[in-house]
Motif scaffolding. Sequence first.
Motif, PDB file in Angstrom:
ATOM      1  N   ASN A 117     -58.478 -45.838  65.747  1.00 23.46           N
ATOM      2  CA  ASN A 117     -57.821 -45.473  66.996  1.00 23.46           C
ATOM      3  C   ASN A 117     -58.649 -45.897  68.208  1.00 23.46           C
ATOM      4  O   ASN A 117     -58.105 -46.050  69.299  1.00 23.46           O
ATOM      5  N   GLY A 118     -59.925 -46.088  67.990  1.00 25.32           N
ATOM      6  CA  GLY A 118     -60.778 -46.579  69.075  1.00 25.32           C
ATOM      7  C   GLY A 118     -60.730 -48.090  69.235  1.00 25.32           C
ATOM      8  O   GLY A 118     -61.413 -48.640  70.103  1.00 25.32           O
ATOM      9  N   HIS A 119     -59.927 -48.753  68.406  1.00 26.83           N
ATOM     10  CA  HIS A 119     -59.831 -50.214  68.428  1.00 26.83           C
ATOM     11  C   HIS A 119     -58.369 -50.651  68.397  1.00 26.83           C
ATOM     12  O   HIS A 119     -58.027 -51.671  67.792  1.00 26.83           O
ATOM     13  N   VAL A 120     -57.504 -49.876  69.033  1.00 30.50           N
ATOM     14  CA  VAL A 120     -56.063 -50.127  68.955  1.00 30.50           C
ATOM     15  C   VAL A 120     -55.702 -51.505  69.476  1.00 30.50           C
ATOM     16  O   VAL A 120     -54.798 -52.176  68.949  1.00 30.50           O
ATOM     17  N   ALA A 121     -56.397 -51.975  70.510  1.00 31.95           N
ATOM     18  CA  ALA A 121     -56.105 -53.304  71.050  1.00 31.95           C
ATOM     19  C   ALA A 121     -56.316 -54.382  70.000  1.00 31.95           C
ATOM     20  O   ALA A 121     -55.571 -55.378  69.965  1.00 31.95           O
ATOM     21  N   LEU A 122     -57.285 -54.186  69.118  1.00 41.89           N
ATOM     22  CA  LEU A 122     -57.560 -55.183  68.090  1.00 41.89           C
ATOM     23  C   LEU A 122     -56.619 -55.031  66.903  1.00 41.89           C
ATOM     24  O   LEU A 122     -56.321 -56.017  66.228  1.00 41.89           O
ATOM     25  N   VAL A 123     -56.152 -53.825  66.634  1.00 45.43           N
ATOM     26  CA  VAL A 123     -55.074 -53.657  65.657  1.00 45.43           C
ATOM     27  C   VAL A 123     -53.838 -54.399  66.145  1.00 45.43           C
ATOM     28  O   VAL A 123     -53.173 -55.112  65.383  1.00 45.43           O
ATOM     29  N   THR A 124     -53.541 -54.264  67.444  1.00 49.59           N
ATOM     30  CA  THR A 124     -52.414 -54.991  68.037  1.00 49.59           C
ATOM     31  C   THR A 124     -52.603 -56.490  67.907  1.00 49.59           C
ATOM     32  O   THR A 124     -51.671 -57.227  67.544  1.00 49.59           O
TER      33      THR A 124
ATOM     34  N   LEU B  59     -61.856 -58.024  65.007  1.00 48.45           N
ATOM     35  CA  LEU B  59     -62.955 -57.129  65.357  1.00 48.45           C
ATOM     36  C   LEU B  59     -64.271 -57.889  65.471  1.00 48.45           C
ATOM     37  O   LEU B  59     -65.079 -57.634  66.381  1.00 48.45           O
ATOM     38  N   TRP B  60     -64.490 -58.822  64.559  1.00 52.66           N
ATOM     39  CA  TRP B  60     -65.722 -59.598  64.610  1.00 52.66           C
ATOM     40  C   TRP B  60     -65.771 -60.475  65.857  1.00 52.66           C
ATOM     41  O   TRP B  60     -66.796 -60.543  66.549  1.00 52.66           O
ATOM     42  N   ARG B  61     -64.676 -61.133  66.186  1.00 53.09           N
ATOM     43  CA  ARG B  61     -64.642 -62.033  67.331  1.00 53.09           C
ATOM     44  C   ARG B  61     -64.809 -61.293  68.651  1.00 53.09           C
ATOM     45  O   ARG B  61     -65.456 -61.803  69.567  1.00 53.09           O
ATOM     46  N   LYS B  62     -64.235 -60.097  68.757  1.00 54.48           N
ATOM     47  CA  LYS B  62     -64.230 -59.389  70.038  1.00 54.48           C
ATOM     48  C   LYS B  62     -65.354 -58.374  70.179  1.00 54.48           C
ATOM     49  O   LYS B  62     -65.817 -58.120  71.290  1.00 54.48           O
ATOM     50  N   GLU B  63     -65.775 -57.781  69.064  1.00 59.96           N
ATOM     51  CA  GLU B  63     -66.763 -56.705  69.156  1.00 59.96           C
ATOM     52  C   GLU B  63     -68.022 -56.947  68.329  1.00 59.96           C
ATOM     53  O   GLU B  63     -69.033 -56.296  68.563  1.00 59.96           O
ATOM     54  N   ALA B  64     -67.960 -57.847  67.362  1.00 56.01           N
ATOM     55  CA  ALA B  64     -69.087 -58.083  66.446  1.00 56.01           C
ATOM     56  C   ALA B  64     -69.588 -56.767  65.852  1.00 56.01           C
ATOM     57  O   ALA B  64     -70.791 -56.531  65.728  1.00 56.01           O
ATOM     58  N   ASN B  65     -68.640 -55.906  65.490  1.00 55.35           N
ATOM     59  CA  ASN B  65     -68.951 -54.593  64.926  1.00 55.35           C
ATOM     60  C   ASN B  65     -69.204 -54.761  63.429  1.00 55.35           C
ATOM     61  O   ASN B  65     -68.295 -54.665  62.611  1.00 55.35           O
ATOM     62  N   ALA B  66     -70.463 -55.016  63.082  1.00 48.16           N
ATOM     63  CA  ALA B  66     -70.785 -55.382  61.704  1.00 48.16           C
ATOM     64  C   ALA B  66     -70.453 -54.269  60.725  1.00 48.16           C
ATOM     65  O   ALA B  66     -69.949 -54.525  59.623  1.00 48.16           O
ATOM     66  N   ASN B  67     -70.714 -53.010  61.085  1.00 44.30           N
ATOM     67  CA  ASN B  67     -70.460 -51.905  60.164  1.00 44.30           C
ATOM     68  C   ASN B  67     -68.976 -51.820  59.813  1.00 44.30           C
ATOM     69  O   ASN B  67     -68.599 -51.755  58.634  1.00 44.30           O
TER      70      ASN B  67
END
Length: 223
Positions: free
Chosen positions: A31-38, A83-91
């Motif tokens: 829910n904290g990444h809804v823009a990337l789900v979209t 998520l990787w392209r926009k946030e690089a959130n490895a976890n």
Amino acid sequence: MRTSLTKAELTRYTTAQLNHLFPDNKLVDLNGHVALVTEALDRLEFCFKHCTLKHYFNGEEVIFNHLHSDHYVMYLWYLANSLWRKEANANLCNKLYYLNKTLHGLDCMYNTQMPDIFLLFHCSGTMLGKATYADFFVALQGVTVGSQKGVYPVMDKGVSLTAHSSLIGNCKIGKNVSVSAYTNIFETDIANNTVAYRSKTGEVIFKPSATSYAQTFFNVPIE
């Protein structure tokens, strides 16, 4: 796009899968990444809109069913890659990659440069390494794309790899190439409009072909 779950429901559904599979006290919440789900759903819609299969695109609207594994495997990869392209959130990316591998048997890292338009079918046991891919790529179950001494294949548009086939090493694969089941290509170039298949004696045969396997899945000419 017609979806089996609303975006909010899908977000909660994938979040629940991640936290159930990885009870590591590091809970995630998409829910904290809804823009990337979209974004992932938009990318999925663009891809499926090019498909001839009626349960992907019925001629009027794209269809996404979270209980159709060949749909969901694509969604999870697009989500991890976005998520990787926009946030690089490895976890979170690692968990999505691992979830996809657990559910579908797909080994394709989220930072692999997959094209905008590609399809994966029955992909259990498929490993797609960091090769150069192009639009209208198709891979079935048991496929391997890997490196030899750090060098990966380079593919043009419309390459299809059917069940348990492989591309390894320094291969230049032309446009509209079909690699048949159980055919292994090792550091060998293939010309445009060719089908490669394994003979009964084990020899790999290359034969010109006016049609390609990949083209059967896409509603635009592969040019």
